[in-house]
Design an enzyme around this catalytic site. Structure first.
Site: not given
Length: 222
Positions: A113, A126
């Site tokens: 990400s 995350y």
């Protein structure tokens, strides 16, 4: 382009995972679909059934994103996120990679990400898991690459599908980028097909940014 015998895509019942599964199926892969929704899984399988090929591919895509601040994150959530985002792909790779070596080679693609390298004020948990997956990508490339298993990663940017006629709230995060818009699951799927194919046979241990320039180019507010 290579053809594919087995393609395991985790988290393949929606969004990016579904697009990747469908893209590999279009290339002639037998695709093993996994996810949390049996109904969506059956829908995906119906669309990609009865295709085949020759090389092994694992796509570690499954992940969960609790968008909380650090202070609002409890230990149970911490353990759950690391279990899905890091522990599961670690041990799945540990099981699959040696089998790929025995079979003569294969490809592993991890989904990372953009927020692993560009901090935002929520989602620290995350983003830390995706930073771990970037590190594992390089480590696995060193570990398995000499034995015929290439390992790379894709770092998607803001990828969301807005409802027809609506503007998605995340669209604002792409203002001032070269692309100037959110990405699509299909754009990420195209990158996965590239990293799995013969065209990328000399590519090892990279994190391919598919983010409209979000992390590589200065964002100009406007």
């Amino acid at each position: 382009m290579a053809s594919y015998r087995t393609n395991r895509v985790t988290g393949a019942t929606s969004n990016i995972g579904r697009a990747i599964a469908e893209a590999f199926a279009a290339e002639g892969a037998h695709v093993a679909v996994s996810g949390r929704s049996p109904e969506r899984g059956r829908e995906v399988v119906e669309g990609i059934r009865a295709r085949g090929g020759l090389a092994d591919v694992l796509v570690n895509n499954a992940g969960i994103y609790p968008g909380d601040t650090t202070a609002a994150t409890d230990e149970k959530t911490f353990d759950e996120v690391y279990a899905v985002n890091v522990k599961a792909p670690f041990f799945l790779t540990a099981a699959v990679a040696p089998a790929m070596v025995d079979a003569g080679g294969g490809t592993i693609i991890n989904l990372c990400s953009w927020i692993a390298r560009l901090g935002i004020p929520v989602g620290a948990l995350y983003s830390s898991t995706k930073g771990a997956m970037e590190t594992l990508t390089r480590a696995w490339a060193a570990e398995f690459g000499p034995h015929g298993v290439r390992v790379n990663a894709i770092s998607p940017g803001v990828v969301q599908t807005a409802a027809p006629g609506e503007v998605h709230p995340a669209e604002v995060m792409m203002k001032g980028t070269p692309a100037g818009r959110m990405g699509t699951p299909e754009a990420v799927a195209d990158a996965a097909v590239y990293l799995a194919g013969d065209e990328s046979s000399f590519v090892h241990g990279i994190v391919l940014d598919v983010d409209g320039g979000r992390t590589a180019v200065a964002v100009i507010a406007g």
